[in-house]
Write a protein that holds these residues in place. Structure first.
Motif, PDB file in Angstrom:
ATOM      1  N   PHE A 216       0.857  -1.190   0.000  1.00 12.19           N
ATOM      2  CA  PHE A 216       0.000   0.000   0.000  1.00 12.19           C
ATOM      3  C   PHE A 216       0.896   1.244   0.000  1.00 12.19           C
ATOM      4  N   ILE A 217       0.426   2.274  -0.697  1.00 12.18           N
ATOM      5  CA  ILE A 217       1.279   3.463  -0.862  1.00 12.18           C
ATOM      6  C   ILE A 217       0.747   4.572   0.043  1.00 12.18           C
ATOM      7  N   LEU A 218       1.397   4.712   1.182  1.00 15.27           N
ATOM      8  CA  LEU A 218       0.866   5.636   2.197  1.00 15.27           C
ATOM      9  C   LEU A 218       0.932   7.102   1.774  1.00 15.27           C
ATOM     10  N   THR A 219       1.856   7.427   0.863  1.00 16.80           N
ATOM     11  CA  THR A 219       1.919   8.830   0.426  1.00 16.80           C
ATOM     12  C   THR A 219       0.656   9.232  -0.346  1.00 16.80           C
ATOM     13  N   GLN A 220      -0.113   8.253  -0.776  1.00 18.04           N
ATOM     14  CA  GLN A 220      -1.404   8.572  -1.425  1.00 18.04           C
ATOM     15  C   GLN A 220      -2.454   8.987  -0.389  1.00 18.04           C
ATOM     16  N   TYR A 221      -2.094   8.847   0.877  1.00 11.75           N
ATOM     17  CA  TYR A 221      -3.012   9.175   1.975  1.00 11.75           C
ATOM     18  C   TYR A 221      -2.290  10.131   2.931  1.00 11.75           C
ATOM     19  N   PRO A 222      -2.115  11.390   2.511  1.00 11.15           N
ATOM     20  CA  PRO A 222      -1.244  12.307   3.274  1.00 11.15           C
ATOM     21  C   PRO A 222      -1.705  12.579   4.702  1.00 11.15           C
ATOM     22  N   SER A 223      -3.019  12.644   4.911  1.00 10.25           N
ATOM     23  CA  SER A 223      -3.485  12.890   6.293  1.00 10.25           C
ATOM     24  C   SER A 223      -3.203  11.688   7.178  1.00 10.25           C
TER      25      SER A 223
END
Ligand SMILES: N[C@@H](CCC(=O)N[C@@H](CS)C(=O)NCC(=O)O)C(=O)O
Length: 198
Positions: free
Chosen positions: A173-180
């Motif tokens: 999963f790409i956490l930078t796609q979920y900045p908050s």
């Protein structure tokens, strides 16, 4: 006898218990159980938890508790990690149940398959990836609204949810796609005195 925590250090479910005890200053002895070597399936372990899973805690009177969220609720009873307000407490429980049904089964399972069973990312079940991303999208909305999941300070909802969220990249999963979400993860890691997950 001091509280005993039977856990595997690779497991987010077990780390939740450790972090809760650490934050509250509860003394304990950590007993490492290597699940990859089947140590949670031995007769001695099954006598303690027939489900054959970590984490398990043994209390000073020898009684045992399994299920990570049940354990942290017990450890945090009466503390600042459980809201005294009934509504906020219910909202915290809402997150704890959601974590076990709609988050952990996707984020943690993807991580386990990729990181420990060495399954190539492309071979992950599409539903696992889709539902894991759905969980992260929901967390993204929640963390955009407020700094903590419930109320204005950390509680068990944050501890429980951060466990596998901070390791979500292990499962692709790409956490930078979920900045908050990423900001919230860093804040909770800071409160818990954790480094950034590798
Ligand atoms: N719902 C349980 C899940 C526990 C769980 O899945 N434990 C895993 C490690 S994270 C385990 O012990 N696996 C070994 C096995 O099932 O043999 C909890 O929150 O404690």
């Amino acid at each position: 006898m001091v509280l005993q925590i039977f856990g595997d250090s690779i497991s987010g479910n077990c780390l939740k218990v450790k972090w809760t005890a650490d934050l509250l200053g509860i003394p304990y002895r950590w007993i490492e159980i290597d699940i990859l070597k089947g140590e949670s399936r031995t007769p001695d372990f099954l006598a303690m938890n027939p489900a054959g899973q970590v984490p398990v805690v043994r209390l000073s009177d020898n009684r045992t508790i399994g299920q990570s969220n049940a354990i942290i609720l017990h450890l945090a009873e009466g503390s600042r990690l459980i809201p005294s307000n009934a509504f906020d407490r219910a909202k915290m429980m809402e997150w704890l149940f959601w974590e076990q049904y709609s988050h952990e089964p996707y984020i943690a399972v993807a991580r386990f398959q990729v990181r420990y069973l060495k399954r190539p990312l492309v071979e992950l079940d599409a539903q696992l990836v889709e539902r894991g991303n759905a969980a992260l999208a929901l967390l993204e909305l929640a963390t955009q609204k407020a700094p903590f999941l419930v109320g204005d300070q950390i509680n068990l909802a944050d501890i429980s949810l951060v466990a596998y969220t901070r390791m979500a990249h292990h499962g692709g999963f790409i956490l930078t796609q979920y900045p908050s979400v990423l900001r919230w993860v860093r804040k909770i890691e800071d409160v818990l005195n954790l480094g950034v997950a590798d």
